[in-house]
Design a protein around this motif. Structure first.
Motif, PDB file in Angstrom:
ATOM      1  N   LEU A  30     -11.283 130.310 136.774  1.00  0.00           N
ATOM      2  CA  LEU A  30     -10.412 129.165 137.039  1.00  0.00           C
ATOM      3  C   LEU A  30      -9.149 129.582 137.783  1.00  0.00           C
ATOM      4  CD1 LEU A  30     -10.810 127.178 133.695  1.00  0.00           C
ATOM      5  CD2 LEU A  30     -11.458 126.396 135.989  1.00  0.00           C
ATOM      6  N   ILE A  31      -8.600 130.740 137.444  1.00  0.00           N
ATOM      7  CA  ILE A  31      -7.416 131.220 138.163  1.00  0.00           C
ATOM      8  C   ILE A  31      -7.755 131.455 139.635  1.00  0.00           C
ATOM      9  CG2 ILE A  31      -5.855 133.186 138.414  1.00  0.00           C
ATOM     10  CD1 ILE A  31      -5.792 133.388 135.363  1.00  0.00           C
ATOM     11  N   SER A  32      -8.924 132.047 139.894  1.00  0.00           N
ATOM     12  CA  SER A  32      -9.324 132.280 141.292  1.00  0.00           C
ATOM     13  C   SER A  32      -9.532 130.955 142.022  1.00  0.00           C
ATOM     14  CB  SER A  32     -10.589 133.128 141.343  1.00  0.00           C
ATOM     15  OG  SER A  32     -11.717 132.402 140.881  1.00  0.00           O
ATOM     16  N   ILE A  33     -10.079 129.958 141.332  1.00  0.00           N
ATOM     17  CA  ILE A  33     -10.308 128.640 141.945  1.00  0.00           C
ATOM     18  C   ILE A  33      -8.980 127.948 142.241  1.00  0.00           C
ATOM     19  CG2 ILE A  33     -11.192 126.319 141.479  1.00  0.00           C
ATOM     20  CD1 ILE A  33     -13.477 127.711 139.893  1.00  0.00           C
ATOM     21  N   VAL A  34      -8.063 128.004 141.294  1.00  0.00           N
ATOM     22  CA  VAL A  34      -6.745 127.372 141.470  1.00  0.00           C
ATOM     23  C   VAL A  34      -6.011 127.984 142.660  1.00  0.00           C
ATOM     24  CG1 VAL A  34      -4.441 127.179 140.431  1.00  0.00           C
ATOM     25  CG2 VAL A  34      -6.469 126.585 139.093  1.00  0.00           C
ATOM     26  N   LEU A  35      -6.055 129.313 142.770  1.00  0.00           N
ATOM     27  CA  LEU A  35      -5.384 129.981 143.886  1.00  0.00           C
ATOM     28  C   LEU A  35      -6.026 129.615 145.220  1.00  0.00           C
ATOM     29  CD1 LEU A  35      -4.823 133.534 142.328  1.00  0.00           C
ATOM     30  CD2 LEU A  35      -3.111 131.746 142.694  1.00  0.00           C
ATOM     31  N   ALA A  36      -7.359 129.565 145.257  1.00  0.00           N
ATOM     32  CA  ALA A  36      -8.058 129.217 146.500  1.00  0.00           C
ATOM     33  C   ALA A  36      -7.731 127.784 146.913  1.00  0.00           C
ATOM     34  CB  ALA A  36      -9.564 129.390 146.314  1.00  0.00           C
ATOM     35  N   MET A  37      -7.685 126.861 145.955  1.00  0.00           N
ATOM     36  CA  MET A  37      -7.361 125.473 146.266  1.00  0.00           C
ATOM     37  C   MET A  37      -5.930 125.322 146.751  1.00  0.00           C
ATOM     38  SD  MET A  37      -9.193 122.911 143.592  1.00  0.00           S
ATOM     39  CE  MET A  37     -10.938 122.551 143.730  1.00  0.00           C
ATOM     40  N   ALA A  38      -5.015 126.079 146.154  1.00  0.00           N
ATOM     41  CA  ALA A  38      -3.611 125.993 146.558  1.00  0.00           C
ATOM     42  C   ALA A  38      -3.436 126.387 148.020  1.00  0.00           C
ATOM     43  CB  ALA A  38      -2.755 126.893 145.663  1.00  0.00           C
ATOM     44  N   VAL A  39      -4.283 127.291 148.497  1.00  0.00           N
ATOM     45  CA  VAL A  39      -4.179 127.757 149.876  1.00  0.00           C
ATOM     46  C   VAL A  39      -4.648 126.704 150.879  1.00  0.00           C
ATOM     47  CG1 VAL A  39      -5.069 129.459 151.524  1.00  0.00           C
ATOM     48  CG2 VAL A  39      -4.386 130.189 149.233  1.00  0.00           C
ATOM     49  N   MET A  41      -5.461 123.147 150.174  1.00  0.00           N
ATOM     50  CA  MET A  41      -5.480 121.718 149.835  1.00  0.00           C
ATOM     51  C   MET A  41      -4.699 120.836 150.811  1.00  0.00           C
ATOM     52  SD  MET A  41      -3.161 121.494 146.417  1.00  0.00           S
ATOM     53  CE  MET A  41      -1.466 122.067 146.341  1.00  0.00           C
ATOM     54  N   GLY A  42      -3.687 121.368 151.501  1.00  0.00           N
ATOM     55  CA  GLY A  42      -2.960 120.572 152.489  1.00  0.00           C
ATOM     56  C   GLY A  42      -2.431 119.274 151.915  1.00  0.00           C
ATOM     57  N   GLY A  43      -2.625 118.168 152.643  1.00  0.00           N
ATOM     58  CA  GLY A  43      -2.115 116.875 152.196  1.00  0.00           C
ATOM     59  C   GLY A  43      -3.175 115.985 151.595  1.00  0.00           C
ATOM     60  N   SER A  44      -4.348 116.535 151.269  1.00  0.00           N
ATOM     61  CA  SER A  44      -5.436 115.739 150.720  1.00  0.00           C
ATOM     62  C   SER A  44      -5.152 115.370 149.269  1.00  0.00           C
ATOM     63  CB  SER A  44      -6.756 116.512 150.807  1.00  0.00           C
ATOM     64  OG  SER A  44      -7.750 115.872 150.047  1.00  0.00           O
ATOM     65  N   GLN A  45      -5.155 114.064 148.988  1.00  0.00           N
ATOM     66  CA  GLN A  45      -4.928 113.597 147.623  1.00  0.00           C
ATOM     67  C   GLN A  45      -6.051 114.047 146.700  1.00  0.00           C
ATOM     68  OE1 GLN A  45      -2.167 111.723 146.737  1.00  0.00           O
ATOM     69  NE2 GLN A  45      -2.750 111.749 144.583  1.00  0.00           N
ATOM     70  N   ALA A  46      -7.295 113.971 147.196  1.00  0.00           N
ATOM     71  CA  ALA A  46      -8.436 114.387 146.374  1.00  0.00           C
ATOM     72  C   ALA A  46      -8.361 115.868 146.044  1.00  0.00           C
ATOM     73  CB  ALA A  46      -9.738 114.068 147.102  1.00  0.00           C
ATOM     74  N   THR A  49      -5.631 116.453 143.466  1.00  0.00           N
ATOM     75  CA  THR A  49      -6.066 116.014 142.142  1.00  0.00           C
ATOM     76  C   THR A  49      -7.066 116.996 141.551  1.00  0.00           C
ATOM     77  OG1 THR A  49      -5.785 113.726 142.868  1.00  0.00           O
ATOM     78  CG2 THR A  49      -6.990 114.072 140.829  1.00  0.00           C
ATOM     79  N   ALA A  50      -8.008 117.475 142.370  1.00  0.00           N
ATOM     80  CA  ALA A  50      -8.973 118.462 141.901  1.00  0.00           C
ATOM     81  C   ALA A  50      -8.263 119.755 141.499  1.00  0.00           C
ATOM     82  CB  ALA A  50      -9.999 118.745 142.990  1.00  0.00           C
ATOM     83  N   TRP A  51      -7.207 120.105 142.246  1.00  0.00           N
ATOM     84  CA  TRP A  51      -6.419 121.309 141.928  1.00  0.00           C
ATOM     85  C   TRP A  51      -5.745 121.164 140.570  1.00  0.00           C
ATOM     86  CZ3 TRP A  51      -0.912 121.951 141.801  1.00  0.00           C
ATOM     87  CH2 TRP A  51      -0.479 123.274 141.719  1.00  0.00           C
ATOM     88  N   VAL A  52      -5.157 119.983 140.318  1.00  0.00           N
ATOM     89  CA  VAL A  52      -4.505 119.745 139.026  1.00  0.00           C
ATOM     90  C   VAL A  52      -5.539 119.768 137.902  1.00  0.00           C
ATOM     91  CG1 VAL A  52      -3.239 118.058 137.642  1.00  0.00           C
ATOM     92  CG2 VAL A  52      -2.575 118.459 140.016  1.00  0.00           C
ATOM     93  N   GLU A  53      -6.715 119.184 138.141  1.00  0.00           N
ATOM     94  CA  GLU A  53      -7.741 119.191 137.106  1.00  0.00           C
ATOM     95  C   GLU A  53      -8.168 120.610 136.771  1.00  0.00           C
ATOM     96  OE1 GLU A  53     -11.956 117.053 136.050  1.00  0.00           O
ATOM     97  OE2 GLU A  53     -11.733 118.096 137.941  1.00  0.00           O
ATOM     98  N   ASP A  54      -8.273 121.453 137.788  1.00  0.00           N
ATOM     99  CA  ASP A  54      -8.645 122.844 137.511  1.00  0.00           C
ATOM    100  C   ASP A  54      -7.530 123.579 136.776  1.00  0.00           C
ATOM    101  OD1 ASP A  54     -11.282 122.981 138.528  1.00  0.00           O
ATOM    102  OD2 ASP A  54     -10.506 122.948 140.571  1.00  0.00           O
ATOM    103  N   MET A  55      -6.277 123.217 137.076  1.00  0.00           N
ATOM    104  CA  MET A  55      -5.159 123.776 136.305  1.00  0.00           C
ATOM    105  C   MET A  55      -5.283 123.365 134.840  1.00  0.00           C
ATOM    106  SD  MET A  55      -2.701 125.487 138.086  1.00  0.00           S
ATOM    107  CE  MET A  55      -1.075 125.043 137.487  1.00  0.00           C
ATOM    108  N   LEU A  56      -5.609 122.075 134.613  1.00  0.00           N
ATOM    109  CA  LEU A  56      -5.769 121.576 133.250  1.00  0.00           C
ATOM    110  C   LEU A  56      -6.957 122.215 132.554  1.00  0.00           C
ATOM    111  CD1 LEU A  56      -5.089 117.767 133.746  1.00  0.00           C
ATOM    112  CD2 LEU A  56      -3.730 119.344 132.388  1.00  0.00           C
ATOM    113  N   SER A  57      -7.968 122.569 133.328  1.00  0.00           N
ATOM    114  CA  SER A  57      -9.155 123.183 132.739  1.00  0.00           C
ATOM    115  C   SER A  57      -8.846 124.530 132.102  1.00  0.00           C
ATOM    116  CB  SER A  57     -10.236 123.368 133.816  1.00  0.00           C
ATOM    117  OG  SER A  57     -10.681 122.116 134.289  1.00  0.00           O
ATOM    118  N   LEU A  58      -7.687 125.099 132.432  1.00  0.00           N
ATOM    119  CA  LEU A  58      -7.269 126.352 131.800  1.00  0.00           C
ATOM    120  C   LEU A  58      -6.829 126.139 130.349  1.00  0.00           C
ATOM    121  CD1 LEU A  58      -5.206 127.925 134.721  1.00  0.00           C
ATOM    122  CD2 LEU A  58      -7.185 128.998 133.626  1.00  0.00           C
ATOM    123  N   LEU A  59      -6.386 124.915 130.023  1.00  0.00           N
ATOM    124  CA  LEU A  59      -5.857 124.651 128.685  1.00  0.00           C
ATOM    125  C   LEU A  59      -6.880 124.889 127.566  1.00  0.00           C
ATOM    126  CD1 LEU A  59      -3.560 121.501 129.040  1.00  0.00           C
ATOM    127  CD2 LEU A  59      -2.896 123.808 128.350  1.00  0.00           C
TER     128      LEU A  59
END
Length: 311
Positions: A30-39, A41-46, A49-59
């Motif tokens: 999940l950490i690797s996915i979050v970092l890849a998405m942060a690089v 994601m640009g201005g895409s709302q989807a 949102t997917a990035w935030v969900e993956d952050m939450l998936s760490l909980l």
């Protein structure tokens, strides 16, 4: 201080260690996915949102590991019943965070649609060639789906075997990640074809999924913490083990009231003979004093086989 600690079968101990390994593997992926998405994601709302969900998936996996560590601690003077309910508290924290973030993300998606904000997906240079950023987003979304879905399928039977609702919730989130990835990909493709609303609609779909998962988990976690009867790991129905325990105890002790409550992954059963008087106010005053007698509602006395139960 003496403490009755459960003796776990060797198979359950092995399964718990397997659950720990799966949780750590999940965190790493999940950490690797979050970092890849942060690089990308640009201005895409989807994508956001997917990035935030993956952050939450760490909980959930983090909460599971912390609760498991606490659960193994011995009882203390301040916690004479041990820390077994740390698992229930971790379940509530994870569920509450999911539900809250689901509401916030749904609001953001709805605001985008109402304001008619048109997202743009740019490009980047790769080996001297200009590449549409959407391709990188889609590649990352595909990567974000595969490991969690596999891990979710591995965690489900493990969670059921060790009766762990935190791990089960984590498995459900992982197993449903293909929906998040597909929604994100459709949103990006929609923007490419000029459907500006596709991105926000995809984000809204992801948000609703997060919210529903959070609300379902919160309902079960609150029931546990207010001493409700143990629930099934996959629904709000009472666990069939409750009726099995009650039937066996009634067969052994006759006309008794059997109360079963959940203590993390464990259960506690209290046998109360129907002819046993309730704790009187006078008795409570003797034990705790006049001013605080109202707080003492029960005194359970361990019953030997050769003597009657009493309060």
């Amino acid at each position: 201080m003496s403490e009755i600690r459960p003796t776990l079968p060797h198979e359950i101990e092995l399964t718990m260690r397997r659950a720990e390994r799966l949780a750590w593997i999940s965190i790493a992926f999940l950490i690797s996915i979050v970092l890849a998405m942060a690089v990308v994601m640009g201005g895409s709302q989807a994508m956001q949102t997917a990035w935030v969900e993956d952050m939450l998936s760490l909980l959930p996996p983090i909460a599971f590991l912390i609760a498991l560590k606490l659960e193994r601690k011995p009882a203390t003077e301040k916690f004479p019943f041990g820390f077994y309910r740390a698992n229930s508290l971790a379940f509530l924290i994870a569920a509450g965070a999911l539900a809250t973030m689901g509401v916030l993300l749904l609001y953001e998606a709805a605001s985008t649609l109402i304001k008619q904000e048109h997202p743009t997906i740019g490009s980047f240079q790769l080996f001297g060639q200009e590449v549409w950023l959407g391709w990188a987003m889609i590649a990352v979304l595909v990567y974000s789906v595969i490991p969690p879905v596999i891990l979710g399928r591995l965690k489900k039977p493990v969670a059921a075997k060790i009766a762990d609702k935190v791990l089960h919730t984590d498995a459900l989130m992982n197993a449903a990640d293909w929906q998040t990835g597909l929604a994100g990909i459709l949103g990006i493709i929609g923007v490419a074809f000029g459907f500006w609303w596709a991105d926000a609609v995809a984000a809204g779909f992801i948000s609703v999924s997060i919210l529903l998962d959070g609300l379902r988990s919160m309902r079960t976690s609150v029931v546990e913490l207010i001493d409700g009867a143990p629930r099934r790991i996959d629904s709000g129905d009472i666990d069939p083990l409750v009726n099995r325990v009650a039937a066996k105890l009634k067969a052994e002790h006759g006309d008794v009231n059997v109360q079963v409550r959940e203590t993390g992954r464990y259960m506690r059963a209290l046998i109360e003979p129907s002819d046993r008087p309730h704790l009187s106010g006078e008795r409570a005053k003797v034990l705790i004093g006049d001013d605080d007698a109202w707080r003492l509602i029960e005194v359970g006395v361990e019953q030997r086989e050769d003597e009657p139960s009493r309060k």
